[in-house]
Design a protein around this motif. Structure first.
Motif, PDB file in Angstrom:
ATOM      1  N   MET A 132       1.332  61.856  46.086  1.00  0.00           N
ATOM      2  CA  MET A 132      -0.217  61.774  45.811  1.00  0.00           C
ATOM      3  C   MET A 132      -0.921  62.671  46.570  1.00  0.00           C
ATOM      4  O   MET A 132      -1.834  62.897  46.365  1.00  0.00           O
ATOM      5  N   ILE A 133      -0.393  63.140  47.658  1.00  0.00           N
ATOM      6  CA  ILE A 133      -1.043  64.002  48.650  1.00  0.00           C
ATOM      7  C   ILE A 133      -0.182  65.237  48.736  1.00  0.00           C
ATOM      8  O   ILE A 133       0.229  65.258  50.081  1.00  0.00           O
ATOM      9  N   ARG A 167      -0.973  67.755  51.863  1.00  0.00           N
ATOM     10  CA  ARG A 167      -0.947  67.460  53.172  1.00  0.00           C
ATOM     11  C   ARG A 167       0.742  67.361  53.550  1.00  0.00           C
ATOM     12  O   ARG A 167       1.195  67.788  54.532  1.00  0.00           O
ATOM     13  N   ILE A 206       3.903  58.427  48.433  1.00  0.00           N
ATOM     14  CA  ILE A 206       2.541  58.767  49.232  1.00  0.00           C
ATOM     15  C   ILE A 206       2.815  60.538  49.288  1.00  0.00           C
ATOM     16  O   ILE A 206       1.701  61.147  49.040  1.00  0.00           O
ATOM     17  N   SER A 207       3.915  61.015  49.381  1.00  0.00           N
ATOM     18  CA  SER A 207       3.986  62.576  49.563  1.00  0.00           C
ATOM     19  C   SER A 207       3.710  63.152  48.186  1.00  0.00           C
ATOM     20  O   SER A 207       3.279  64.401  48.098  1.00  0.00           O
ATOM     21  N   SER A 236       6.648  62.697  44.096  1.00  0.00           N
ATOM     22  CA  SER A 236       7.283  64.147  44.808  1.00  0.00           C
ATOM     23  C   SER A 236       7.725  64.738  43.776  1.00  0.00           C
ATOM     24  O   SER A 236       7.784  65.994  43.773  1.00  0.00           O
TER      25      SER A 236
END
Length: 717
Positions: A507-508, A511, A504-505, A406
């Motif tokens: 990588m995407i 979204r 996760i934030s 991130s």
């Protein structure tokens, strides 16, 4: 909307978000007086309830829009809360961080004293911090800001060691001075905007009121004072001195909150001043950019030189605050085209909060087992501990700006804002103010080098803890024997969860990151739809790769050669090359406040005292000239003296009459003056004794009461 908020009413759930931690803190403290384990669970329930409350408010805002709550008659100025996208984001972030740190504290504080006090003030600080972020009016912001400063002071001095008390004194001094200057700024702002006539200073209405003014009045002095107060809490240069000292001595969960959340309360105030009072003001933007660049570089250099893991992370926080300030400064310079600066500043605020949550708690795991923070002592602790390795690595990659994490997203947006402004200067669309196109290119490189310094000091920590072996083989064996026993399952789960969010934030980003930016950008007075950004394009990846390359070079050539030395047995140790004499607090602030200012004001007071004495002497010699008495009475008063002389002459005359015709003449003895003086002295002493007695007081009261009754009887009958 502003007219509605000045009236009483609204959504009382917002006030519950502030009151719940305060009430919960008292309940938890009361339980802790009898049952320690029950207290820990009660504290966890309070922060869990707070997190669920704000999670519900977040989804409620997305569905129904803005919420508000007002109590106009409280504290004179009134207390006003509101919930918009930015506040919803930080309400969830703050409550989540308190949930994680409170759960972690149960194991971390198991051997600590004064845990009751710790939980009480931790929950109080949560309530005050939520009060700051929900505040809709500046006096409400100030009220909870000051509460937050004093309650968090207990974190710093929790260990009650000499170092902790000194760091606490520094923290409290900065908080008090910053608060007083901030209050002065609020008074100037109230005067400039006629707030006493036109109502409270609602944050959302500041911009319209500033633009409606025909003259700036006291806006600039107010802005400087507010920047001083908020900047002190944010840890911006030159008011950063508390930050590298308070974090290492506070418990690790408190350090995570001090670094990740309380500094953002200061940034919250700087955003208000920059985007509501000095909206798109290029002079103000240049000032914030300059402070940001200095803070960014200085913090990174201090972190690189540190050999204490928590001090390194504290100085890192200072540097990352500099990155955020650079973004806020670019918001003012770019004007209407500031989407990248706004979104980058917002996202880096959230990212940094989560980075420091993970990294400080990972450092807390190390301290919990070793009770050491020096790199030479903790060297090799993380070997053969894959879970701790993974947790620390997620925070390290995120704060370093490595793609797919991130931190890369927010730093890319901040870098893009600098590049955009440089292009505007090159093409002549924007006229240079302080920085021209060439100087903005230099600032861009300083930004990239600061990113490289971040990579270098995080790599230094990572290699030290997880790659190298300890110089003492016995210590290394002891560290390896802790495999699987160094952290509880509960703490492992929550730290893995936090590290997963960062991964996760990143990588995407479309979204997660863009959704947060869309929700929060309105707080920066930035309206409209932001242009889409291709985060993983070659141009954006190039900036990250430059910083990573610079960081690798700094680590290899500076850290491994200059900041490390060899022992007699050939093993390498980390050296503290930064002299303690360069401490800004000692060479500047303490000298200024304890020596220079007292000396200057002492000289001024002595001069003023001498002038007043000279004026008094002059008046006594001229206008109020003293007249010498013919003689000074040794006893009695002028009346007893005169009466005694008259009686003495009368007695002498009577004796002369009786001795008329006799040869012996009477003598004139002056005895009556002495007798009258003695009688006067005795009567005075008696009257003094009587007048000071309780009986005399009661007698006078009875006389007064009787006269009052007689007057009432006469008046009515």
């Amino acid at each position: 909307m502003n007219e509605m908020m000045t009236a009483a009413g609204g959504n009382p759930v917002l006030s519950l978000g502030v009151l719940l931690p305060f009430l919960g803190g008292l309940v938890v403290y009361g339980i802790g007086r009898k049952h320690k384990k029950a207290r820990d669970y009660a504290a966890n329930l309070v922060v869990l309830a707070e997190f669920l409350l704000f999670l519900g408010l977040f989804f409620c805002y997305k569905k129904t829009g803005r919420q508000w709550f007002g109590l106009p008659d409280v504290c004179g100025f009134g207390i006003y809360f509101t919930l918009d996208g930015f506040r919803a984001i930080y309400g969830v972030t703050a409550s989540f961080m308190w949930l994680v740190t409170t759960v972690f504290s149960r194991e971390y504080l198991s051997r600590y004293k004064n845990r009751n006090r710790y939980y009480l003030f931790t929950l109080f600080t949560l309530g005050a911090t939520i009060g700051v972020f929900l505040s809709a009016e500046l006096m409400t912001t100030f009220l909870f800001f000051e509460i937050m400063s004093f309650t968090s002071y207990v974190w710093v001095v929790h260990d009650e060691t000499k170092e902790a008390l000194r760091a606490g004194a520094t923290y409290l001094a900065i908080a008090v001075i910053g608060g007083l200057v901030m209050l002065m700024g609020l008074f100037c702002l109230y005067t400039s905007l006629n707030a006493g006539v036109s109502g409270p200073l609602l944050i959302d209405g500041l911009l319209m009121r500033v633009l409606s003014r025909s003259s700036i009045g006291l806006l600039w002095p107010a802005g400087f004072c507010l920047l001083f107060g908020f900047g002190a809490k944010a840890g911006a240069f030159p008011l950063h001195i508390w930050l590298p000292k308070a974090h290492p001595v506070a418990p690790a969960p408190a350090s995570a909150l001090l670094s990740g959340m309380l500094t953002k309360a200061g940034i919250f105030g700087i955003i208000i001043v920059s985007c509501q009072i000095f909206w798109h003001n290029r002079v103000w933007g240049t000032l914030i950019l300059t402070i940001g660049v200095i803070t960014m570089v200085l913090g990174a250099v201090l972190a690189l030189f540190s050999v204490n893991i928590k001090r390194t992370l504290a100085c890192s926080s200072m540097s990352q605050i500099g990155f955020i300030l650079v973004g806020i400064g670019m918001c003012g310079l770019l004007g209407e085209e500031n989407f990248s600066a706004v979104r980058g500043s917002l996202l880096h605020m959230v990212n940094h909060s989560l980075f420091k949550l993970v990294l400080f708690l990972a450092a807390g795991v190390i301290y919990m087992n070793l009770h050491r923070l020096d790199l030479n002592e903790i060297q090799g602790f993380g070997r053969n501990k894959p879970l701790l390795h993974l947790i620390f690595l997620s925070g390290a990659l995120g704060i370093s700006g490595v793609p797919l994490w991130s931190g890369y997203i927010s730093k890319t947006l901040l870098h893009e804002s600098i590049v955009e402004y440089g292009k505007l200067l090159e093409t002549g669309v924007a006229a240079p103010l302080l920085f021209n196109a060439g100087q903005m290119t230099a600032i861009e490189w300083i930004f990239l080098i600061s990113g490289g310094l971040t990579v270098a000091y995080i790599t230094k920590l990572y290699i030290c803890v997880f790659v190298e072996t300890n110089a003492d083989p016995e210590k290394q064996k002891a560290y390896d024997a802790l495999k699987g026993k160094y952290m509880s399952r509960m703490n492992a789960c929550i730290l893995v969860c936090c590290g997963g969010i960062l991964t996760i934030s990143g990588m995407i980003p479309g979204r997660f990151m863009d959704t947060l930016a869309d929700l929060g950008q309105g707080f920066f007075a930035c309206e409209g739809t932001a242009p889409s950004v291709t985060y993983f394009s070659l141009g954006n990846l190039q900036g990250a790769l430059i910083s990573l390359t610079i960081g690798g070079a700094i680590y290899l050539f500076v850290v491994r050669n200059f900041l490390m030395g060899r022992c007699e047995d050939g093993s390498k140790i980390y050296l503290n090359r930064l002299s303690e004499k360069l401490d800004l607090e000692n060479i500047c602030y303490r000298a200024l406040l304890l020596n220079i200012l007292p000396f200057i004001f002492g000289v001024i007071c002595r001069i003023g005292d001498s002038l007043i004495d000279a004026a008094v002497v002059f008046l006594r010699k001229t206008i109020y000239r003293e007249s010498a008495l013919p003689y000074e009475l040794t006893e009695g008063t002028q009346i007893t003296h005169l009466a005694g002389q008259i009686l003495d002459h009368l007695i002498y005359g009577w004796k002369r009459l009786r001795a008329f015709g006799k040869e012996k003449k009477p003598s004139c003895n002056r005895k009556m003056e002495h007798r009258l003086a003695a009688i006067h002295s005795a009567v005075s002493e008696y009257n003094t004794a009587v007048s000071r007695s309780m009986s005399f007081g009661l007698f006078l009261f009875c006389v007064g009461f009787l006269m009052t009754v007689l007057y009432l009887l006469y008046y009515y009958f």
